[in-house]
Every structure is written in C-alpha cells, then in structure tokens.
Design a protein around this motif. Structure first.
Motif, PDB file in Angstrom:
ATOM      1  N   SER A 156       0.895   3.028  18.941  1.00  0.00           N
ATOM      2  CA  SER A 156       1.275   1.622  18.870  1.00  0.00           C
ATOM      3  C   SER A 156       0.313   0.801  18.019  1.00  0.00           C
ATOM      4  O   SER A 156       0.615  -0.315  17.638  1.00  0.00           O
ATOM      5  N   ASP A 157      -0.888   1.362  17.710  1.00  0.00           N
ATOM      6  CA  ASP A 157      -1.864   0.618  16.922  1.00  0.00           C
ATOM      7  C   ASP A 157      -1.560   0.628  15.430  1.00  0.00           C
ATOM      8  O   ASP A 157      -2.113  -0.159  14.671  1.00  0.00           O
ATOM      9  N   ILE A 158      -0.723   1.545  15.010  1.00  0.00           N
ATOM     10  CA  ILE A 158      -0.461   1.677  13.577  1.00  0.00           C
ATOM     11  C   ILE A 158       0.433   0.535  13.106  1.00  0.00           C
ATOM     12  O   ILE A 158       1.574   0.417  13.511  1.00  0.00           O
ATOM     13  N   SER A 159      -0.111  -0.319  12.249  1.00  0.00           N
ATOM     14  CA  SER A 159       0.693  -1.388  11.654  1.00  0.00           C
ATOM     15  C   SER A 159       0.703  -1.285  10.139  1.00  0.00           C
ATOM     16  O   SER A 159       1.448  -1.982   9.475  1.00  0.00           O
ATOM     17  N   ALA A 160      -0.154  -0.412   9.604  1.00  0.00           N
ATOM     18  CA  ALA A 160      -0.223  -0.239   8.154  1.00  0.00           C
ATOM     19  C   ALA A 160      -0.745   1.152   7.823  1.00  0.00           C
ATOM     20  O   ALA A 160      -1.413   1.798   8.641  1.00  0.00           O
ATOM     21  N   PHE A 161      -0.418   1.609   6.624  1.00  0.00           N
ATOM     22  CA  PHE A 161      -0.942   2.864   6.098  1.00  0.00           C
ATOM     23  C   PHE A 161      -1.872   2.545   4.928  1.00  0.00           C
ATOM     24  O   PHE A 161      -1.837   1.440   4.366  1.00  0.00           O
ATOM     25  N   ILE A 162      -2.682   3.514   4.574  1.00  0.00           N
ATOM     26  CA  ILE A 162      -3.562   3.377   3.408  1.00  0.00           C
ATOM     27  C   ILE A 162      -3.209   4.472   2.409  1.00  0.00           C
ATOM     28  O   ILE A 162      -3.266   5.661   2.724  1.00  0.00           O
ATOM     29  N   LEU A 163      -2.835   4.066   1.212  1.00  0.00           N
ATOM     30  CA  LEU A 163      -2.552   4.997   0.122  1.00  0.00           C
ATOM     31  C   LEU A 163      -3.829   5.164  -0.698  1.00  0.00           C
ATOM     32  O   LEU A 163      -4.319   4.202  -1.291  1.00  0.00           O
ATOM     33  N   VAL A 164      -4.366   6.369  -0.728  1.00  0.00           N
ATOM     34  CA  VAL A 164      -5.666   6.560  -1.382  1.00  0.00           C
ATOM     35  C   VAL A 164      -5.543   6.819  -2.878  1.00  0.00           C
ATOM     36  O   VAL A 164      -6.545   6.888  -3.588  1.00  0.00           O
ATOM     37  N   GLY A 165      -4.329   6.988  -3.390  1.00  0.00           N
ATOM     38  CA  GLY A 165      -4.174   7.295  -4.807  1.00  0.00           C
ATOM     39  C   GLY A 165      -4.199   8.798  -5.016  1.00  0.00           C
ATOM     40  O   GLY A 165      -3.394   9.522  -4.455  1.00  0.00           O
ATOM     41  N   ILE A 166      -5.157   9.263  -5.810  1.00  0.00           N
ATOM     42  CA  ILE A 166      -5.284  10.697  -6.091  1.00  0.00           C
ATOM     43  C   ILE A 166      -6.607  11.173  -5.509  1.00  0.00           C
ATOM     44  O   ILE A 166      -7.672  10.914  -6.076  1.00  0.00           O
TER      45      ILE A 166
END
Length: 312
Positions: free
Chosen positions: A9-19
C-alpha cells in the motif's frame, strides 16, 4: 539508489533508472535516441501533411501509410519524452498510474502497428493477385473499417496488461531498471506471483505478432506465386518493386521487435543494458525508417513531397 522496504500500500510511484550501469553516459546515449525520435517525427508528420494536402494521394495505399505514421508517432511518443527526461534531467519518478498508462499505450500502439502491417500486406495481395477487382474491392471506406477493427483489437487485447499489473503487490522495491514502463520490467519488480503476467505476455505475442506474421507470410507467399506467373516483364518488375517496399517496412518493424522479445524472454545471460537498448530501438527504429523507405521507394509520394516543399 538503494531499494526501500515498503508494504504494497506504500507504493505510490516508481523510479525509472534509465540504463543501469551506464548512468555516466546517459547524455551521450540520449543523442542517438533523440536523433532517431526527431527524425521519425519529422518524417511521419511530413508524410501525413503531404497525403492530407494532395487529393491524388487519397487512395487506400496512402491511407494505410497515414495509419502506419500515426501508430509510429504514438509508439515513439509514448516512450521518448519520458525517457529523455530521465537521461537529460535525471527525472526518474513516475506515478503508478502514469506507469500503467505508459505500459498500455506502448503495447497498444505496437499492436495497432502490427494490424496496419497485416492490412498493408492484404492490400498488396489484392493489388497483385486481383488487380481488376482492386479499385472496387479495397476502397478507402473498407481500409478505414479494417484500421478501426485493428485499433479495437489492440485496445481489447492490451487493456488486460495494466489491469494485471495493478493487482500485483510491490513490497520491497519500486525501482525499475529501464527507461520506460515495459510490461514485464514492471512485473518483475513485484513480490507476488507474476505467472499470470508472463502467460498473458506470451499469449499476446502469439496472438498479435505470431498470427499477424503468419498472415503476412501467407499474403506474400501468394503474391510471389502470382508474380512468377506474370508473362510481362514490366508487370513482373512493377509488382516486385511495390512488394519490396512493403517487405522492407515489415523487416524494419518486426526485426527489432522480435529481437527485443527474444532477448527479454530467453537472454538471461545478456547484460541488462543490452535488453534496454534493444527494447528502446524497437520503438525508435521503425518510426524513423518507415517514412524514409516509402519516400525513397515510392515515386508518386517522392514527387508530391518535392512539389509541396517547392511551393513553400
């Protein structure tokens, strides 16, 4: 950035690290990515403008080219502005809703592109194998209906992907080692059972890519058979020339897609950045090459493009 321990339930966003592993080279990597993207936009918008402006190009073949251009623009634009934000400005955060929407649009436009390519193969089959029936059988209205059916198919098949992702729990990590929210890249971040996602991804690959490729091969098999029967050398050459253009587009569209899919599914020993490069190129190379191939190989279109720019 270290993974953060979170409850679902804590997940409200993801992080895209690129490559991953090539963060220091992100600026340099972004140059070919941005170049391909902007060349693709320029080529496809030029094609749409010229076909829309010239009444003599309002034919089924050019209507299909416009559909292909729209799917190319949609597919690359679903990814590149967000990816370039990550590579240029270190903008890594993306909301869960934004990530699911991106997943949907990427795969939907890819499925629509595949449907357009099948319709183009059918168009060439009718033009070569039944040339007398072509003007009455494959009208603009019929092509528009086929395009609409292809769009509905894409939406219905792909809509399940973000729905399956939305049901997954993301407990330990919200960091996606990718430039965009690809279906399986997001699913692999889950701490739950992703068997359904894997199975559905395989089903989509078989139903969309596998079936469409089979229909395309069947169409071109019949075309080649018909061409070999032609007695006139000029007609033989003309039929082969039109078909060669379409085959080049098919190869430009399906080769990067199949390579990306196979490396993602079976290339466990391949470096992560290779997966990401192949997945990015599959969304960039066809949109860039398709208008170039048609501009070079189709004399009527090439002449009209020249006329339009001469008038400006």
């Amino acid at each position: 950035m270290a993974p953060v321990n979170l409850t679902p339930s804590d997940i409200s966003a993801f992080i895209l690290v690129g490559i991953p592993g090539l963060e220091a080279a992100h600026i340099w990597i972004s140059i070919p990515f941005a170049t391909c993207y902007f060349i693709g936009l320029l080529g496809n918008f030029t094609l749409l403008f010229v076909v829309g402006k010239e009444n003599t190009l309002h034919k089924p073949m050019y209507l299909l080219l416009c559909m292909l251009a729209l799917t190319d623009i949609g597919m690359s634009t679903s990814v590149m502005p967000r990816a370039l934000g990550t590579l240029w400005f270190n903008m890594k955060g993306i909301t869960v809703g934004g990530c699911l929407a991106q997943t949907f649009f990427i795969h939907m436009f890819a499925a629509m592109q595949s449907a357009v390519l099948v319709t183009m193969a059918f168009d060439r089959y009718v033009a070569v194998c039944n040339p007398l029936r072509y003007p009455t059988f494959l009208t603009n209205a019929r092509v528009a209906v086929l395009g609409f059916v292809g769009g509905i198919r894409a939406v219905l098949i792909i809509l399940t992907m973000p729905l399956l992702l939305s049901r997954l729990p993301f407990c330990a990590s919200h960091i996606i080692p990718h430039t965009y929210c690809e279906h399986m890249a997001v699913a692999k971040m889950s701490c739950g059972d992703i068997t359904g996602n894997r199975t559905y991804g395989l089903v989509v690959a078989i139903v969309v890519t596998g079936l469409d490729l089979a229909l395309i091969f069947l169409s071109y098999g019949l075309i080649i058979k018909a061409v070999l029967r032609l007695s006139s050398k000029k007609a033989h050459q003309k039929a082969l020339n039109t078909s060669t253009t379409h085959i080049c587009v098919m190869l430009a569209s399906y080769t990067p897609s199949l390579f990306s899919y196979l490396t993602h599914r079976f290339g466990q020993g391949i470096a992560p950045h290779t997966h990401i490069f192949s997945a990015s190129l599959y969304l960039l190379v066809p949109p860039m090459l398709n208008p170039i191939i048609y501009g070079v190989k189709t004399k009527e279109l090439r002449d009209k493009v020249g006329k339009c720019f001469c008038r400006m």
